[in-house]
Scaffold this active site. Sequence first.
Site, PDB file in Angstrom:
ATOM      1  N   GLU A  13      27.283  -1.816  -8.269  1.00 22.34           N
ATOM      2  CA  GLU A  13      27.495  -3.030  -7.481  1.00 22.34           C
ATOM      3  C   GLU A  13      27.889  -4.233  -8.351  1.00 22.34           C
ATOM      4  O   GLU A  13      28.501  -5.166  -7.854  1.00 22.34           O
ATOM      5  CB  GLU A  13      26.238  -3.344  -6.649  1.00 22.34           C
ATOM      6  N   ASP A 197      27.692   3.601   4.647  1.00 20.68           N
ATOM      7  CA  ASP A 197      27.207   4.720   5.482  1.00 20.68           C
ATOM      8  C   ASP A 197      26.659   4.140   6.775  1.00 20.68           C
ATOM      9  O   ASP A 197      26.593   2.917   6.935  1.00 20.68           O
ATOM     10  CB  ASP A 197      26.099   5.507   4.748  1.00 20.68           C
TER      11      ASP A 197
HETATM   12  C1  4EZ Z   1      19.887  -0.296  -1.062  1.00 26.60           C
HETATM   13  N1  4EZ Z   1      21.156   0.372  -1.065  1.00 26.60           N
HETATM   14  C2  4EZ Z   1      21.024   1.819  -1.186  1.00 26.60           C
HETATM   15  C3  4EZ Z   1      20.393   2.374  -2.382  1.00 26.60           C
HETATM   16  C4  4EZ Z   1      20.365   3.885  -2.334  1.00 26.60           C
HETATM   17  C5  4EZ Z   1      20.307   5.973  -3.732  1.00 26.60           C
HETATM   18  C6  4EZ Z   1      20.244   6.442  -5.157  1.00 26.60           C
HETATM   19  C7  4EZ Z   1      22.010  -0.014   0.101  1.00 26.60           C
HETATM   20  C8  4EZ Z   1      22.085   0.970   1.226  1.00 26.60           C
HETATM   21  C9  4EZ Z   1      21.039   1.409   2.023  1.00 26.60           C
HETATM   22  N2  4EZ Z   1      19.713   1.114   2.032  1.00 26.60           N
HETATM   23  C10 4EZ Z   1      23.209   1.621   1.647  1.00 26.60           C
HETATM   24  N3  4EZ Z   1      22.921   2.436   2.692  1.00 26.60           N
HETATM   25  C11 4EZ Z   1      21.590   2.328   2.943  1.00 26.60           C
HETATM   26  C12 4EZ Z   1      20.720   2.965   3.859  1.00 26.60           C
HETATM   27  N4  4EZ Z   1      21.184   3.869   4.734  1.00 26.60           N
HETATM   28  N5  4EZ Z   1      19.405   2.643   3.835  1.00 26.60           N
HETATM   29  C13 4EZ Z   1      18.936   1.736   2.950  1.00 26.60           C
HETATM   30  O1  4EZ Z   1      20.023  -1.640  -0.879  1.00 26.60           O
HETATM   31  C14 4EZ Z   1      20.071   4.511  -3.638  1.00 26.60           C
END
Ligand code: 4EZ
Length: 232
Positions: A13, A197
Site C-alpha cells: 500500500e 474484494d
Molecule cells: C485490512 N486490509 C486487508 C488485510 C488482509 C491478508 C494478508 C484491507 C481489506 C480487508 N479487511 C481488504 N479486504 C478486506 C476484507 N475483506 N476484510 C477486512 O485493512 C491481509
Amino acid sequence: MSKIAIMGAMPEEVEPIVAKLDNLQTMTYGANTYYEGVYHGQEVVVAYSKIGKVFATLTATMLIEKFGCDTLLFSGVAGAISDELKIGDLIIADGLCQHDLDITAFGHPYGFVPEGEVCIPTDVNLRKIAKEVAASKGLTLREGVIATGDQFVANAERKDWIGSEFKADALEMEGASVAVVCSALEVPFFILRAISDSADMDASFNFDEFLESSAKISADFILSMVDAIHSK
Ligand code: 4EZ
C-alpha cells in the site's frame, strides 16, 4: 511548512508512494520503518503500520507525536459492502466505525464505548479537495461509512450485518484507529481505499489477485491529493 503523514497498513500500500519521494531518509522506530522525503516540494512522512487496529494506532500516533505531521492521509485497499462498489473503485470515508467493538451487554449500541462515538467523521476540507482531484481526473469517488475491525471478512452474512448495523459501504482493518488517534489529537485526516474484494467467500482469492493493482490506484490518487494540498 506543513508535514503530511501518508499511512498504509501493508508494504504494497505504501511502496508506490515511497518510490516517488525525493531526499528519501528512513528511520526505524517502535518496530516500524518511517520514510521521510519530499514529493513535488511537499514534506511527507510515509509508513505502513502492519495489519489491524492496534498496529495502526501505534503508527498514526508516532506520525503525529514523533514526526510532527499536521495532516494524515491513509491509502490502501478495502472489501466492498455496497454492491455498487467494484474491484478497483475508490471510496473515501465520511466517517469510520469499529464493527467489532461490542459492549452491547450493557445496553450500548455496537461500536460504542462511553466517551467515544460510534462513527468518527473525517476532515471536510480534505474530502472537498479529494472531490476536486477526482473531478479533474474524471474519476468517480464514492463517499460513505467505512467499518473497521480486527477481522478479514470473507463471509456474506457478516458483511451484510456490518452493512446494515453501521450503514457502511466498505470494510477494512485500520481506518477507525487512525480516526480515533487523529480526532483525539485534533489532526485533520483522510481515509481512501480502493476495492480489492467483496468481503464474501471469494474475498481471500480476490484480495491476493487485486491487492497490488488496487493499492496502486489508491496510492496514485493520494499523491495527486498531496499536490492539491501543497498548492493551496
Ligand atoms: C485490512 N486490509 C486487508 C488485510 C488482509 C491478508 C494478508 C484491507 C481489506 C480487508 N479487511 C481488504 N479486504 C478486506 C476484507 N475483506 N476484510 C477486512 O485493512 C491481509
